[in-house]
Design a protein around this motif. Structure first.
Motif, PDB file in Angstrom:
ATOM      1  N   ASP A 123      -7.068   1.034  -6.458  1.00 54.99           N
ATOM      2  CA  ASP A 123      -6.856  -0.387  -6.178  1.00 54.99           C
ATOM      3  C   ASP A 123      -6.248  -1.068  -7.392  1.00 54.99           C
ATOM      4  O   ASP A 123      -6.681  -0.834  -8.520  1.00 54.99           O
ATOM      5  CB  ASP A 123      -8.196  -1.069  -5.854  1.00 54.99           C
ATOM      6  N   LYS A 124      -5.237  -1.887  -7.130  1.00 52.34           N
ATOM      7  CA  LYS A 124      -4.692  -2.738  -8.194  1.00 52.34           C
ATOM      8  C   LYS A 124      -5.044  -4.164  -7.802  1.00 52.34           C
ATOM      9  O   LYS A 124      -4.734  -4.590  -6.677  1.00 52.34           O
ATOM     10  CB  LYS A 124      -3.174  -2.559  -8.273  1.00 52.34           C
ATOM     11  N   ASP A 125      -5.742  -4.892  -8.688  1.00 55.28           N
ATOM     12  CA  ASP A 125      -6.127  -6.255  -8.312  1.00 55.28           C
ATOM     13  C   ASP A 125      -4.980  -7.231  -8.597  1.00 55.28           C
ATOM     14  O   ASP A 125      -3.927  -6.827  -9.103  1.00 55.28           O
ATOM     15  CB  ASP A 125      -7.460  -6.674  -8.959  1.00 55.28           C
TER      16      ASP A 125
ATOM     17  N   PRO B 195      -2.076  -7.761  -5.521  1.00 53.24           N
ATOM     18  CA  PRO B 195      -2.957  -6.631  -5.237  1.00 53.24           C
ATOM     19  C   PRO B 195      -2.284  -5.575  -4.348  1.00 53.24           C
ATOM     20  O   PRO B 195      -1.339  -5.875  -3.624  1.00 53.24           O
ATOM     21  CB  PRO B 195      -4.109  -7.295  -4.479  1.00 53.24           C
TER      22      PRO B 195
ATOM     23  N   CYS C 256       0.833  -1.200   0.000  1.00 54.56           N
ATOM     24  CA  CYS C 256       0.000   0.000   0.000  1.00 54.56           C
ATOM     25  C   CYS C 256       0.867   1.249   0.000  1.00 54.56           C
ATOM     26  O   CYS C 256       2.021   1.222   0.422  1.00 54.56           O
ATOM     27  CB  CYS C 256      -0.986   0.008   1.163  1.00 54.56           C
TER      28      CYS C 256
ATOM     29  N   ARG D  17      -3.093  -1.185  -2.703  1.00 59.18           N
ATOM     30  CA  ARG D  17      -4.019  -0.034  -2.611  1.00 59.18           C
ATOM     31  C   ARG D  17      -3.254   1.249  -2.325  1.00 59.18           C
ATOM     32  O   ARG D  17      -2.308   1.254  -1.536  1.00 59.18           O
ATOM     33  CB  ARG D  17      -5.054  -0.270  -1.508  1.00 59.18           C
TER      34      ARG D  17
END
Ligand code: SAH
Length: 231
Positions: free
Chosen positions: A179-181, A160, A139, A162
């Motif tokens: 957000d990156k999944d 993932p 993050c 954030r």
């Protein structure tokens, strides 16, 4: 703040109780308002730190790596380090060298062991390009309002991952959560508006005082009269 549902995640509450804002702000540290830390910078208001940690909490798991862009006083970086535990890392980046030194000194008073074992580190750098040396990050928190969403920061997010970032100018800001999944797809959501005037500060000040009174008796003693500076 927990009583007012501004904090609902136990690890966020525990981190904010474990990191004493008294070491990071010379002025009124236990008021829910931003305070000057010199060099034209401020430590953000506690409700803003709480909002950021609440949003990033799923990505501040034990062992995670976090980046704090515009680390200023160091308060939020150390909260992040608290949440990611002994196997995790929090990296603070700040473009004013004096504030990097201040953050280190503040942390030394509060959690010297975090600096010794590199659980937290502070670096002088332009945060608009992130801090590629330690990327990727689970993050990223951005404490300085950005004029745009810088690609380099998005690139340095794990998948993932954030990012919590205020975007805007002197007329107002909005917080965006990016957000990156797990497949690398990026989505951007507007999370909350931030008024530069005191509207939000006064709205939450009463909640924060209640929280101090009920949960942190030493703070209550130091700040019996919240109008007095708390050195
Ligand atoms: N989150 C911190 C500070 C918030 S103020 C705290 O609560 O203490 C925002 C900080 O971002 C300031 O210290 C400012 O110097 C820093 N900053 C602004 N632009 C920056 C940039 N391009 N790179 C790194 N830091 C920056």
């Amino acid at each position: 703040m927990a009583q007012a549902n501004l904090i609902s995640t136990p690890s966020v509450k525990a981190a904010m109780l474990a990191v004493d804002r008294g070491h990071y702000s010379r002025f009124k540290p236990y008021e829910d308002a931003p305070q000057t830390i010199g060099h034209n910078s401020t430590i953000s208001a506690p409700h803003m730190h709480a909002a950021a940690l609440e949003s990033l909490a799923p990505f501040l798991f034990p062992g995670a790596k976090a980046l704090d862009v515009g680390s200023g006083s160091g308060y939020l970086t150390v909260c992040m380090a608290e949440m990611v535990g002994t196997q995790g890392r929090a990296v603070g980046v700040e473009h004013i060298p004096e504030l990097v030194e201040l953050a280190k000194q503040n942390t030394k008073k509060d959690h010297p062991e975090f600096l010794q074992n590199d659980r937290v580190s502070f670096h002088t750098a332009d945060g608009r390009v992130g801090f590629p040396q330690d990327a990727p990050y689970d993050c990223i928190h951005v404490g300085a309002a950005a004029s745009e969403l810088h690609d380099k920061l998005v690139e340095q997010l794990n998948a993932p991952g954030r990012m919590f970032i205020p975007v805007g100018d002197e007329n107002g800001q909005a917080i965006f959560v990016v957000d990156k999944d797990k497949d690398g797809n990026v989505t951007k959501k507007r999370a909350m508006d931030v008024w530069l005037a005191g509207t939000m500060v006064s709205q939450y000040a009463i909640f924060f005082r209640t929280y101090i009174t009920n949960n942190h008796s030493r703070h209550t003693q130091i700040c019996k009269d919240s109008r007095n500076d708390c050195f």
